[in-house]
Design a protein around this motif. Structure first.
Motif, short mmCIF file in Angstrom:
data_model
loop_
_atom_site.label_atom_id
_atom_site.label_comp_id
_atom_site.label_asym_id
_atom_site.label_seq_id
_atom_site.Cartn_x
_atom_site.Cartn_y
_atom_site.Cartn_z
N PHE A 136 -34.92 69.35 18.70
CA PHE A 136 -34.90 67.96 18.24
C PHE A 136 -35.96 67.19 19.01
O PHE A 136 -36.13 67.39 20.22
CB PHE A 136 -33.53 67.32 18.49
N GLY A 194 -36.94 63.40 20.01
CA GLY A 194 -36.33 62.07 20.01
C GLY A 194 -36.79 61.26 21.20
O GLY A 194 -37.38 61.79 22.15
N GLU A 249 -25.84 60.45 18.03
CA GLU A 249 -26.87 61.47 17.76
C GLU A 249 -26.63 62.74 18.57
O GLU A 249 -26.87 63.84 18.09
CB GLU A 249 -28.26 60.88 18.01
N LEU A 278 -35.21 62.76 15.56
CA LEU A 278 -34.05 61.87 15.61
C LEU A 278 -34.50 60.51 15.09
O LEU A 278 -35.28 59.80 15.75
CB LEU A 278 -33.51 61.76 17.04
N TYR A 279 -34.03 60.17 13.92
CA TYR A 279 -34.46 58.93 13.26
C TYR A 279 -33.41 58.59 12.22
O TYR A 279 -33.08 59.42 11.38
CB TYR A 279 -35.83 59.15 12.58
N THR A 280 -32.88 57.37 12.28
CA THR A 280 -31.74 57.05 11.41
C THR A 280 -32.21 56.34 10.13
O THR A 280 -33.33 55.81 10.05
CB THR A 280 -30.75 56.11 12.13
N ILE A 308 -31.71 57.21 22.31
CA ILE A 308 -30.94 58.29 21.67
C ILE A 308 -29.47 57.93 21.86
O ILE A 308 -28.99 57.79 22.99
CB ILE A 308 -31.25 59.66 22.29
N VAL A 362 -33.88 68.86 23.46
CA VAL A 362 -34.27 67.52 23.02
C VAL A 362 -35.59 67.18 23.71
O VAL A 362 -35.63 66.95 24.91
CB VAL A 362 -33.19 66.47 23.34
N GLU A 379 -23.96 64.50 16.72
CA GLU A 379 -24.51 65.11 15.51
C GLU A 379 -25.28 66.40 15.83
O GLU A 379 -25.18 67.40 15.11
CB GLU A 379 -25.43 64.09 14.81
N MET A 380 -26.02 66.37 16.94
CA MET A 380 -26.78 67.57 17.32
C MET A 380 -25.83 68.74 17.58
O MET A 380 -26.12 69.89 17.21
CB MET A 380 -27.65 67.29 18.55
#
Lengths: 415, 303
Positions: free
Chosen positions: A352, A354, A365, A388-390, A361, A319, A368-369
């Motif tokens: 990733f 983020g 997330e 990482l972006y929703t 974060i 990350v 999910e990773m």
């Protein structure tokens, strides 16, 4: 020893005070300013010996810091973000002077767009300068990191300046309980600065930082600096042992949180790793064998440690709180370079990006990773790097753009 | 303040302290001035240098300096001097360095740093009252890279980036320094060694921010034969183009005002960078303009 609630900035200032820094060249910048304000107030009140001078730029701050260290005093300074980049020429320069001192960088995203909040693009920009880098995840680590950084920088095997990095806002302005060590114990761990050959004095004229002609002497001196930085790896191990013996807190070059028996491991720098730690706890509670590796020492890069700790893992999730524009996450690229070709390297090395510009974060997330990593293991295919972006975030951003669009039309602007 | 004991040329040292055999160009007016300045500053000094011609004086493992040297970068030599000065003071005040080990802190830069990139750092150092001597060798262009126009380039002079003549006007660095109300500011030139030595001696007897601004005739950059460096220097003074003066205690005094100024033409004609002013159908009107500005300056002084 006393225990107090300190911000990361306060902890950094305590580190400088306990290290008995002689000289603090300074320039204010958010979110670092509290460090130099604190030191200035202590010096004015007589609580801390030493001298502080406010210069007119970070470029001058780094020049004065290097020049004072080259004259033989212990120097401390602090900056952040744009300030670190403004000083960048001198970062490379004073590292080449082989002058040990400590610079605290309070990480903050870089313009443009301008922001005050945290990410690691500033500190990543300094990674090739010759400064050593220690990255902190807690306020306690900031104080302890400053003390260890002086030992490391001044060690005769190293003799290089060091950056202690903490995240803006997340650490700089967050209060945590911090043990402030007893000054006598600090003096045992960190004796006064031995300048060795660094001095300007009437009886011993010396030329420092002179020009070279041709690539051969340049290559020699530059590579010697690299070798000195590599020496800092085993030197750090010795210092960490001394530190643990004196203060009872143990700081390995790479923090290992449940990585030994994990099959999926997060790799992160700085305070956001504490979020990963929390996610690891929750995932383990549901039976997932995940862990976390966090390089504290980032320069020199703890390559052997990372190879050893990641050997046999099924996946590593890097990350990056930085973005090398046109390439991607810097830590991911560096980790790939040390893992390539070794036996039992993780089959999947996921990237990733983020936490840019202070973006959080979330635990979800992190979950999910891990899901993405499990899929990569199952498919035998590593997915492309991901931001990482929703969807919610994107919807909020679209609203801002809609407002901007309405205003632009109202004002008859072009688009 | 110590009274000057330098009354005549024979009071000056007959040999120089700064070593010979440097990589400076033949006839370098900056090196001429530096030789004379270093005789007065002495070896109990640390020269903090910014990028420029003289950066090559100390090239590993050689140096012509008997004292110490620190190369910094183009923009921040005054900040380097700040660090050295503060560190020496800290060491002496805390008893870690005997006072007789102290050194004069000296900045050495060209006009590129002094008039331009380093001006912010210089202004900061003066405002903080830094105890240092700043020596600027002003060759009126970025000479080390082949004489491109700098903020010190005079109006009308050809440089490698202003082949038709520089459109701007030379910045008044003396005035900029004086506006900060420092301890001492002086202009000098190597071709007037007695005036130069007196000023450096005076500067060395004072504390605080002090500037020695030396016009540095540059054979390669100004395009004249190296044998004429001293002549060009003397003419700069005699035509009134380079006024020799000092600022001390809030007053500006001209130390060597020419009694009868020679026409500026005599100075300009020696230098290839002004050749276009003398060509038929060229910019001859510029000579009159340059003369008028020099006259106006001295009218202001004499009034």
């Amino acid at each position: 020893m006393s225990r107090e609630l300190l911000t990361g900035n306060g902890a950094a200032a305590w580190g400088a005070r306990l290290a008995r820094a002689d000289y603090v060249p300074a320039f204010p910048i958010t979110p670092q300013t509290e460090i130099i304000e604190t030191l200035g107030q202590w010096i004015d009140a007589g609580d801390m010996p030493g001298r502080m001078v406010t210069l007119e730029s970070e470029h001058s701050v780094l020049t004065a810091a290097g020049a004072a260290a080259a004259t033989g005093v212990r120097v401390f300074t602090a900056t952040s973000s744009q300030g670190l980049l403004y000083a960048m020429e001198m970062l490379y320069t004073v590292a080449g002077w082989r002058v040990p001192f400590v610079l605290v960088n309070v990480s903050r995203g870089l313009a443009a767009p301008v922001t005050l909040e945290s990410d690691h693009n500033d500190i990543m920009a300094a990674r090739d300068s010759g400064f050593l880098q220690i990255h902190c995840a807690t306020c306690q680590e900031v104080l302890d990191g400053v003390l260890m950084a002086y030992r490391l920088a001044e060690d005769e095997r190293v003799r290089l300046p060091a950056i202690v990095n903490l995240d803006g806002f997340y650490l700089s302005f967050t209060r945590e309980p911090v043990d402030i060590p007893d000054p006598a114990a600090v003096d045992r761990f960190l004796p006064g600065f031995d300048p060795e050959n660094l001095a300007f004095r009437a009886s011993q004229p010396i030329s420092q930082a002179v020009a070279v002609l041709g690539g051969s002497p340049y290559s020699y001196f530059r590579y010697e600096t690299h070798l000195a930085a590599l020496n800092a790896l085993h030197t750090y191990a010795d210092i960490a042992q001394d530190f643990a013996a004196e203060f009872g807190r143990s700081y390995e070059a790479v923090e290992n949180y449940h990585a030994d028996d994990a099959d999926i491991v997060f790799v992160m720098l700085g305070s956001f790793a504490t979020k990963a730690r929390d996610a690891v706890d929750r995932l383990r509670a549901s039976g997932e064998r995940v862990g976390l590796l966090r390089p504290r020492v980032y320069r020199p890069f703890p390559a052997d440690d990372m190879r050893r700790l990641l050997a046999g893992k099924r996946a590593a999730i890097v990350v990056d709180q930085n973005l090398s524009v046109g390439k991607g996450g810097v830590l991911h690229a560096e980790l790939a370079s040390v893992l390539y070709g070794i036996p039992k390297a993780p089959a999947a090395l996921l990237s990733f990006v983020g936490g840019l510009g202070g973006r959080d974060i979330s635990a979800e997330e992190f979950f999910e990773m891990v899901t993405v990593a499990r899929q990569a293991i199952a498919d035998g295919v590593t997915p492309p790097p991901r931001l990482l972006y929703t969807e919610d975030e994107l919807r909020e951003l679209r609203k801002l753009q809609a407002v901007a669009e309405v205003e632009r039309r109202e004002l008859g602007g072009k688009r | 303040m110590k009274e000057s004991v330098l009354k005549r040329m024979k009071d000056l040292p007959s040999s120089h302290l700064l070593g010979a055999g440097t990589p400076m160009c033949a006839g370098c007016g900056g090196l001429e001035a530096l030789h004379e300045i270093y005789d007065q500053v002495g070896a109990k000094s640390v020269f903090v240098n910014a990028a420029g011609c003289m950066t090559l004086l100390a090239t590993y493992p050689f140096t012509p300096f008997r004292g110490s040297w620190l190369y910094t970068a183009m923009a921040s030599a005054p900040a380097g001097a700040q660090g050295v000065r503060d560190a020496l003071d800290i060491l002496i005040d805390s008893g870690r360095l005997p006072p007789d080990e102290d050194l004069a802190t000296v900045v050495l830069t060209g006009d590129g740093a002094a008039y331009g990139m380093g001006l912010s750092a210089t202004s900061g150092a003066i405002e903080r009252g830094l105890d240092f001597l700043y020596i600027c060798y002003d060759n009126e262009g970025y000479a080390n890279t082949g004489q491109q126009a700098s903020a010190a380039t005079p109006h009308g002079a050809q440089t490698s980036t202003t082949t038709l003549g520089y459109a701007g006007y030379k910045k008044d660095l003396f005035g900029i320094w004086a506006a900060h109300r420092p301890t001492y500011v002086a202009t000098v030139i190597g071709a007037e060694p007695l005036d130069l030595a007196r000023k450096v001696q005076k500067a060395m007897s004072l504390a605080g921010p002090r500037l020695i601004l030396a016009l540095a005739p540059c054979p390669t950059g100004w395009d004249f034969d190296p044998q004429y460096t001293a002549d060009v220097g003397r003419l700069a003074v005699q035509t009134g183009i380079w006024p020799l003066k000092e600022y001390v205690g809030g007053e500006v005094v001209h130390t060597k005002a020419p009694k009868q100024r020679l026409p500026v033409e005599e100075y300009l004609r020696l230098q290839g960078r002004y050749a276009h002013l003398f060509e038929a159908g060229g910019q001859a009107g510029l000579i009159d303009e340059i003369q008028a500005r020099v006259d106006a300056y001295w009218d202001g002084v004499e009034r």
